[in-house]
Design an enzyme around this catalytic site. Sequence first.
Site, PDB file in Angstrom:
ATOM      1  N   HIS A 139     -29.377  -7.200   3.022  1.00  0.00           N
ATOM      2  CA  HIS A 139     -28.770  -8.540   2.948  1.00  0.00           C
ATOM      3  C   HIS A 139     -28.973  -9.193   4.320  1.00  0.00           C
ATOM      4  CE1 HIS A 139     -25.265 -11.315   3.092  1.00  0.00           C
ATOM      5  NE2 HIS A 139     -25.270 -11.279   1.782  1.00  0.00           N
ATOM      6  N   ASP A 216     -24.126  -0.457   5.651  1.00  0.00           N
ATOM      7  CA  ASP A 216     -23.528  -1.664   5.068  1.00  0.00           C
ATOM      8  C   ASP A 216     -23.014  -1.253   3.684  1.00  0.00           C
ATOM      9  OD1 ASP A 216     -23.073  -3.913   3.542  1.00  0.00           O
ATOM     10  OD2 ASP A 216     -24.857  -4.988   4.196  1.00  0.00           O
ATOM     11  N   GLN A 219     -21.439  -3.380  -1.062  1.00  0.00           N
ATOM     12  CA  GLN A 219     -21.577  -3.265  -2.524  1.00  0.00           C
ATOM     13  C   GLN A 219     -21.287  -1.843  -3.017  1.00  0.00           C
ATOM     14  OE1 GLN A 219     -21.769  -5.822  -4.347  1.00  0.00           O
ATOM     15  NE2 GLN A 219     -22.587  -7.384  -2.983  1.00  0.00           N
ATOM     16  N   LYS A 242     -14.664  -7.979  -2.057  1.00  0.00           N
ATOM     17  CA  LYS A 242     -15.511  -7.432  -3.127  1.00  0.00           C
ATOM     18  C   LYS A 242     -14.854  -6.212  -3.776  1.00  0.00           C
ATOM     19  CE  LYS A 242     -19.773  -8.762  -0.727  1.00  0.00           C
ATOM     20  NZ  LYS A 242     -20.188 -10.004  -1.365  1.00  0.00           N
ATOM     21  N   CYS A 380     -28.917 -14.121  -0.670  1.00  0.00           N
ATOM     22  CA  CYS A 380     -28.902 -13.815   0.780  1.00  0.00           C
ATOM     23  C   CYS A 380     -29.764 -12.592   1.077  1.00  0.00           C
ATOM     24  CB  CYS A 380     -27.481 -13.611   1.307  1.00  0.00           C
ATOM     25  SG  CYS A 380     -26.416 -15.018   1.060  1.00  0.00           S
TER      26      CYS A 380
HETATM   27  N1  C6P Z   1     -23.062 -10.417  -0.694  1.00  0.00           N
HETATM   28  C1  C6P Z   1     -23.519 -11.467  -2.823  1.00  0.00           C
HETATM   29  O1  C6P Z   1     -23.346 -12.338  -3.684  1.00  0.00           O
HETATM   30  P1  C6P Z   1     -19.426 -10.832   3.507  1.00  0.00           P
HETATM   31  O2  C6P Z   1     -19.931 -12.183   3.155  1.00  0.00           O
HETATM   32  O3  C6P Z   1     -19.333 -10.634   4.995  1.00  0.00           O
HETATM   33  O4  C6P Z   1     -18.189 -10.428   2.772  1.00  0.00           O
HETATM   34  O5  C6P Z   1     -20.520  -9.792   2.959  1.00  0.00           O
HETATM   35  C2  C6P Z   1     -21.861  -9.901   3.360  1.00  0.00           C
HETATM   36  C3  C6P Z   1     -22.699  -8.900   2.653  1.00  0.00           C
HETATM   37  C4  C6P Z   1     -23.273  -7.873   3.360  1.00  0.00           C
HETATM   38  N2  C6P Z   1     -23.976  -6.907   2.756  1.00  0.00           N
HETATM   39  C5  C6P Z   1     -24.176  -6.899   1.437  1.00  0.00           C
HETATM   40  C6  C6P Z   1     -24.951  -5.784   0.810  1.00  0.00           C
HETATM   41  C7  C6P Z   1     -23.618  -7.924   0.655  1.00  0.00           C
HETATM   42  O6  C6P Z   1     -23.814  -7.905  -0.662  1.00  0.00           O
HETATM   43  C8  C6P Z   1     -22.893  -8.962   1.274  1.00  0.00           C
HETATM   44  C9  C6P Z   1     -22.360 -10.115   0.475  1.00  0.00           C
HETATM   45  C10 C6P Z   1     -22.621 -11.434  -1.612  1.00  0.00           C
HETATM   46  O7  C6P Z   1     -24.396 -10.613  -2.957  1.00  0.00           O
HETATM   47  C11 C6P Z   1     -22.486 -12.781  -0.989  1.00  0.00           C
HETATM   48  S1  C6P Z   1     -23.985 -13.315  -0.222  1.00  0.00           S
END
Ligand code: C6P
Length: 423
Positions: A139, A216, A219, A242, A380
């Site tokens: 991401h 990371d 997910q 999430k 993203c």
């Molecule tokens: N992905 C998606 O719709 P934040 O925004 O900081 O809570 O998470 C960022 C982020 C980082 N790593 C991974 C693997 C992610 O999936 C995400 C967030 C969302 O897929 C919003 S772009």
Amino acid sequence: MTMAISPTISPEIERHRTFDVDRIRNDFPILDRSVNGHPLVYLDNAATSQKPTTVINALTDYYQEYNSNIHRGVHHLSQKATDAYEDSRSKIGQFINAEKSQEIIFVRGTTEAINLVAQSFGRKNFAMGDEVLITALEHHSNIVPWQMICEEKGAKLVVVPMTDEGDLDLDAYRRLLSQKTKIVAITHVSNALGTINPIKEMIAMAHSKGIPVLVDGAQAVPHMVVDVRDLECDFYAFSGHKMYGPTGIGVLYGRKRLLESMPPYQGGGDMIKSVSFEKTIYNDIPHKFEAGTPNISGGIALGVAVEYLCSLDRASIGEYESSLLDYATAQLSSIHGVAIIGKSKNKASVLSFVLESVHPHDIGTILDMEGIAIRTGHHCAQPIMARLGISATARASFAMYNTFQEVDALVRGMYKVIEVFKQ
Ligand code: C6P
């Protein structure tokens, strides 16, 4: 147009139809609402999950009963808020099996957690010619913070390639780990393709060369049991929103030894022991990394989300979610013109797809008219799209409260899309 939902349902999928999903759905009030005159079918859980009543109540309760700043007041409300916030930190530590609750740093989310490590660990440890090893499945949040610090330090971003199915090339990974690698940063589960990376094996490979690893986990944490000590990762980042918690709160787990060796990320209140114009003595971890008044209600409610998850049978939830994914994959694959994007054998909760001659945004708009929420775009993860030679996908992402009937609604919605676009 007649809709053909494939009759080939495996006994394994059939077994999970008996999972008591209604009991879980009752905990999520938003799932009862309608959208555009249809019952809501919420399949955008990878973007953010819905929240159970206990989490919503924890937020209200804080503001109605004991709203106060933490770590600062001797009065009753401040003590109560401080205790609840620190209690939540301990619960989260236990949830991911951290050795110590000081290893849990509250941040805004995964993005801030990774920026913290890049700016603090990176600024201290990177020099000209060093390398940061990431993967093709990241991401933007696990790319851009590293690019920024690499640019500043003259270090290089190196990328582990992936196959057409969306699996990492582990031979290439092994070859790319070198004396120059100062950190490895890998996603546990890809948000765009759903691939579950073999991170335990990848961490062991990096450690055999003395290289620390950041994972990371944005997910992964909502869908599987994560044990940071079993994984032996050095840093693990995840977002509250999430995993059925509030927005604006997340966690950076870091090994105590590493966190103690790292400089603060931001300066301000609460991260100090003493300040004079000549010299500031920083606070101990975790407070050293938590400058300013934090998201107190969010921190407390994230602990409640963790309690909620721990009250459920997470193993059967994992099995249920993967049977939903298998069912959705089979059903969507049977629609003429649909191609599944991301075909790893090891996937979690994410189903990306495209439909011949129809832009994903159009798919998303027509499904929305049916009350079905999915995400469309590059998610993203533009480098993944570039690698696969596409600009966007439609993405359905599942949570434990989704049902087989909702997958059927998605399939019916896709036939509507085809109907609208047929020449
Ligand atoms: N992905 C998606 O719709 P934040 O925004 O900081 O809570 O998470 C960022 C982020 C980082 N790593 C991974 C693997 C992610 O999936 C995400 C967030 C969302 O897929 C919003 S772009």
